[in-house]
Design a protein around this motif. Structure first.
Motif, PDB file in Angstrom:
ATOM      1  N   VAL A  23      -0.862   4.204   3.281  1.00 13.86           N
ATOM      2  CA  VAL A  23      -1.107   5.054   2.112  1.00 13.86           C
ATOM      3  C   VAL A  23      -0.706   6.492   2.399  1.00 13.86           C
ATOM      4  N   ARG A  24      -1.082   7.002   3.562  1.00 10.85           N
ATOM      5  CA  ARG A  24      -0.764   8.397   3.898  1.00 10.85           C
ATOM      6  C   ARG A  24       0.732   8.610   4.022  1.00 10.85           C
ATOM      7  N   LYS A  25       1.437   7.658   4.644  1.00 12.32           N
ATOM      8  CA  LYS A  25       2.892   7.789   4.750  1.00 12.32           C
ATOM      9  C   LYS A  25       3.547   7.728   3.377  1.00 12.32           C
TER      10      LYS A  25
ATOM     11  N   TYR B 128       0.820  -1.220   0.000  1.00 14.67           N
ATOM     12  CA  TYR B 128       0.000   0.000   0.000  1.00 14.67           C
ATOM     13  C   TYR B 128       0.852   1.268   0.000  1.00 14.67           C
ATOM     14  N   ALA B 129       1.882   1.317   0.838  1.00 16.50           N
ATOM     15  CA  ALA B 129       2.724   2.519   0.905  1.00 16.50           C
ATOM     16  C   ALA B 129       3.496   2.727  -0.391  1.00 16.50           C
TER      17      ALA B 129
ATOM     18  N   GLY C  44       5.101   3.083   5.363  1.00 15.61           N
ATOM     19  CA  GLY C  44       4.422   1.808   5.533  1.00 15.61           C
ATOM     20  C   GLY C  44       4.571   1.225   6.925  1.00 15.61           C
ATOM     21  N   ASP C  45       4.159  -0.037   7.072  1.00 17.47           N
ATOM     22  CA  ASP C  45       4.161  -0.697   8.371  1.00 17.47           C
ATOM     23  C   ASP C  45       5.552  -0.799   8.980  1.00 17.47           C
ATOM     24  N   GLY C  46       6.583  -0.798   8.139  1.00 18.07           N
ATOM     25  CA  GLY C  46       7.941  -0.957   8.647  1.00 18.07           C
ATOM     26  C   GLY C  46       8.582   0.323   9.121  1.00 18.07           C
TER      27      GLY C  46
END
Length: 391
Positions: free
Chosen positions: A313-315, A23-24, A294-296
């Motif tokens: 997505v925002r990041k 997503y990111a 992202g998550d990372g």
């Protein structure tokens, strides 16, 4: 700030590499192309498809192909290059990439002006979960990456024709709950007579959300005759038995179970630290040309660091805008300030629970389903090249 009023391009076209096509990474790709027609963008991901991973539970109803977007299609749509490869990321490698401004991928050297690391967080590696990875009667999220939930379960049940027993879902977070209700619907539609249970080491489901979430979900579980074992740890799934441990007293006990779906979340000790604009920090030192999303990644700002597609997505979008700003004549970067506007947990095809605007504003049923549809439509539009996000 989101409209890039301070982005004044230089004559040179920035070479930008994105590691990770989740997503990111996709949000960053679409944002870069939206604001810079001349940027040279390379996407590095080991897969052939972008996977809408937050919808995998729906493959008990729909084919997996509905959730896959070929990277070759995105290459054409957004004029970028996809390299099929997996790259290990750690602090030493990040420093090396900042210094050398290039990636070594197989026999190829890929130079860059800016790098965005948009990989997800690794899965937990607790002892009982490592053991679970070797168990034959255990599915993890990764098992659904290449085959639909319906096909995966059908193959398992065909290979294990036993008298009615029970199927267990381990983990009462959003992922576990969504799989639980999709699985309940699948068993009901196909008249499969195995029972269904949820096992969680927390005292209530969806503990990270307001209590209204838990009350509604646990009520729906009662209506569907789903057993709920709270405050217990998953230890082992054998051929026909689930072994659990009571957290309070430490006692071990067994329950009948032919299959366990284990969703215990991500570990959080491997995250990449950044500044408020998304630039990577290693040992307190700024890597100006290396960003993360992202998550990372963890952003030290008021913005949301939740491991959700919304935050990813925002990041990704913010990191992309800041990469372009940094590549321009005026290097004025914006901070990450995004706060989640809501969250929805699907409870099968006809129900959901979520919050909107304020966390304690819990919505259920049709209103929650409408929010879910809006969120999904916005991301599908983004994949097609139409950005409806405000920032």
């Amino acid at each position: 700030m989101a409209l890039l009023p301070l982005y004044i391009p230089k004559s040179a076209h920035p070479r930008i590499v994105i590691i990770g096509g989740g997503y990111a990474g996709i949000a960053a790709l679409t944002t870069l192309r939206r604001y810079s027609a001349d940027a040279q963008i390379t996407l590095v991901d080991p897969g052939a498809h972008h996977l809408k991973i937050t919808h995998l539970h729906e493959t008990f109803r729909y084919p997996l192909s509905d959730l896959l977007v070929l990277y070759s299609l995105l290459e054409q749509r957004f004029d970028c290059r996809h390299i099929c490869s997996a790259l290990a990321v750690n602090e030493a490698v990040l420093r090396q990439w900042q210094q050398g401004r290039c990636l070594r991928i197989g026999d190829e050297t890929v130079p860059f002006d800016y790098l965005l690391v948009a990989t997800g967080a690794r899965q937990r590696e607790c002892l009982h979960e490592m053991n679970a990875g070797t168990m034959k009667n255990v599915f993890h999220l990764e098992n659904f990456f290449t085959i639909s939930g319906a096909d995966l379960l059908d193959r398992f049940l065909t290979a294990h024709p036993v008298s009615p027993s029970c199927i267990s879902v381990v983990g009462g977070g959003a992922t576990g709950i969504q799989y639980l209700f999709e699985l309940a619907g699948y068993l009901r539609r196909h008249r499969i007579h195995h029972g269904l249970r949820l096992v969680d080491d927390k005292e209530r489901v969806l503990q990270q959300f307001p209590r209204g979430f838990s009350r509604y979900v646990e009520m729906r579980m009662l209506e569907l005759d789903i057993e709920f074992y709270s405050g217990v740890r998953f230890l082992e799934q054998s051929d026909n038995t689930l072994l659990l441990e009571d957290k309070t007293g430490g006692q071990h006990f067994a329950l009948p179970s032919i299959l366990s779906l284990v969703f215990t979340g991500n570990r959080q000790d491997n995250l990449i630290q950044t500044n408020s604009s998304g630039q990577v920090m290693v040992d307190g030192k700024l890597l100006e040309n290396v960003f993360a999303a992202g998550d990372g990644s963890v952003y030290p700002s008021p913005g949301s660091n939740a491991m959700t597609a919304q935050s990813a997505v925002r990041k990704g979008k913010l990191a992309a805008r800041n990469i372009l700003r940094h590549s321009g004549l005026l290097k004025v970067l914006e901070p990450y300030l995004h706060r989640d506007l809501g969250y929805v947990v699907s409870l099968g095809p006809d129900d959901a629970v979520g919050w909107l605007a304020v966390e304690n504003n819990v919505v259920t049923g049709v209103p929650a389903m409408v929010i879910k549809e809006i969120v999904e439509t916005r991301y599908d539009l983004l994949l097609s090249g139409v950005d409806t996000y405000l920032a």
